[in-house]
Scaffold this motif. Structure first.
Motif, PDB file in Angstrom:
ATOM      1  N   ILE A 143      23.936   7.288  35.171  1.00 29.03           N
ATOM      2  CA  ILE A 143      23.898   5.790  35.639  1.00 29.03           C
ATOM      3  C   ILE A 143      25.643   4.945  35.685  1.00 29.03           C
ATOM      4  CG2 ILE A 143      22.607   4.146  36.183  1.00 29.03           C
ATOM      5  CD1 ILE A 143      20.537   5.985  35.551  1.00 29.03           C
ATOM      6  N   ILE A 144      25.345   5.216  36.994  1.00 33.42           N
ATOM      7  CA  ILE A 144      27.235   4.180  37.272  1.00 33.42           C
ATOM      8  C   ILE A 144      26.613   2.785  37.940  1.00 33.42           C
ATOM      9  CG2 ILE A 144      29.352   4.385  38.268  1.00 33.42           C
ATOM     10  CD1 ILE A 144      29.093   7.558  39.466  1.00 33.42           C
ATOM     11  N   GLY A 145      27.457   1.758  36.621  1.00 33.77           N
ATOM     12  CA  GLY A 145      27.467   0.661  37.583  1.00 33.77           C
ATOM     13  C   GLY A 145      26.135   0.526  36.841  1.00 33.77           C
ATOM     14  N   ALA A 146      25.385   0.613  35.372  1.00 30.54           N
ATOM     15  CA  ALA A 146      24.319   0.688  34.791  1.00 30.54           C
ATOM     16  C   ALA A 146      23.856  -0.365  34.092  1.00 30.54           C
ATOM     17  CB  ALA A 146      24.247   1.868  33.255  1.00 30.54           C
ATOM     18  N   CYS A 147      25.355  -2.117  33.750  1.00 29.02           N
ATOM     19  CA  CYS A 147      25.135  -2.735  32.892  1.00 29.02           C
ATOM     20  C   CYS A 147      24.713  -3.724  33.838  1.00 29.02           C
ATOM     21  CB  CYS A 147      26.432  -3.431  32.265  1.00 29.02           C
ATOM     22  SG  CYS A 147      26.558  -2.141  31.760  1.00 29.02           S
ATOM     23  N   GLY A 148      24.336  -3.820  35.695  1.00 31.42           N
ATOM     24  CA  GLY A 148      23.885  -4.598  36.215  1.00 31.42           C
ATOM     25  C   GLY A 148      22.576  -4.600  36.993  1.00 31.42           C
TER      26      GLY A 148
END
Ligand code: AKB
Length: 313
Positions: free
Chosen positions: A7-12
């Motif tokens: 997952i890229i951008g998993a903290c959004g």
């Protein structure tokens, strides 16, 4: 053999819940979270995490090779309101990250890609209600232009290079685990936080601005559903319209007042009003229903219940 997912951008806002959902389905060690910064405690503690700038192809390629990744969910993006302030940064992030992932697909280094589009692909000349899958688009925002271009490129990579990329046009998303950041629909999350903390909220959109919205559980279910469908079922390779509910800020305030009668709402529209005015007020998602069996479960009342119960605990 079980697959490994990145997952890229998993903290959004979406990435956090998507990572947790995929981890509970495929096993914590099989879902690698990545972002340019660390995320919530539950995300960081539940499985592998890598710092990754989505625009850095070499770093991305290295992580994909190291973990033997076969599926990538690209959730990193600059949203509509922030993108109006930083047009070139938004274009670079939104487009270069997509090209990086599509090119990994073209090189056959990964098998499957999820990329989110948005109702922002539509514009002022689009039919406003029950907006069809195929219609006039002409987005008038930086974010919308990047999402529409992205859709064209997804379809192109599918047709030319057989890249299995799947996409959904998300409406505004409402969630309690992670705050959204920089969108025009963010009011629909902020309102619950302020209703509980201060019994009052000043909305940056006018009271009668209807927009398509969705509770996060529905959005995650849709994302897993489209990714698990047989390739032949996915007939739209640009991006699918997706719908759950549509309401105005005034209707949302009323649904909160049913549970918190003292809640007061004021309206001070800002530059985000023009963005909202250029978007549809409701969406026709017949194609998603027919092709891969989509059906929303959360309406406004159910959403308000979930939000108030979870935020107050
Ligand atoms: C935004 O408001 O920018 C996003 C979206 C509708 O894509 N939530």
């Amino acid at each position: 053999m079980q697959k490994y997912i990145l997952i890229i951008g998993a903290c959004g806002q979406i990435g956090t819940e998507l990572t947790l959902a995929l981890r509970s389905k495929y096993g914590n060690d099989h879902v690698i979270a990545s972002d340019i910064r660390e995320g919530s405690e539950s995300l960081m503690a539940s499985g592998p995490f890598e710092i990754l700038d989505a625009t850095d192809y070499d770093a991305l390629e290295e992580i994909v090779a190291y973990y033997e990744i076969s599926e990538v969910y690209l959730m990193a993006a600059m949203l509509s309101a922030t993108a109006e302030k930083f047009p070139m940064r938004a274009w670079n992030l939104n487009m270069n990250s997509l090209f990086n992932v599509l090119n990994l697909g073209k090189e056959k280094k990964i098998d499957k890609i999820f990329w989110p589009s948005s109702i922002a692909v539509f514009g002022p000349n689009t039919p406003k209600t029950d907006t069809p899958q195929n219609t006039i688009m002409e987005p008038s925002t930086v974010y919308g232009i990047s999402k529409q271009s992205g859709e064209r490129w997804c379809e192109y990579y599918f047709n030319k290079f057989n890249v299995d990329v799947r996409s959904i046009r998300y409406p505004g998303l409402i969630s309690w685990k992670t705050m959204p950041g920089g969108g025009t629909t963010d009011y629909a999350v902020e309102i619950y936080h302020k209703a509980l903390a201060k019994s009052a909220y000043t909305c940056f959109l006018k009271e009668d601005t209807a927009l398509p919205m969705m509770f996060m559980d529905d959005a995650i279910r849709a994302t897993l559903q489209i990714m698990e469908s047989a390739p032949e079922a996915i007939k739209v390779r640009s991006s699918y319209n997706l719908s759950a509910m549509s309401f105005t800020p005034a209707q949302m305030a009323k649904s909160i007042q049913e549970q918190l009668p003292d809640f007061k709402m004021k309206y001070e529209p800002d530059f985000r009003q023009a963005i909202a005015d250029s978007w549809p007020s409701s969406i026709d998602d017949t194609n998603a229903q027919q092709d891969w069996g989509w059906n929303a479960e959360f309406d406004l009342e159910k959403t308000t219940n979930e939000m108030l119960v979870n935020l107050s605990s």
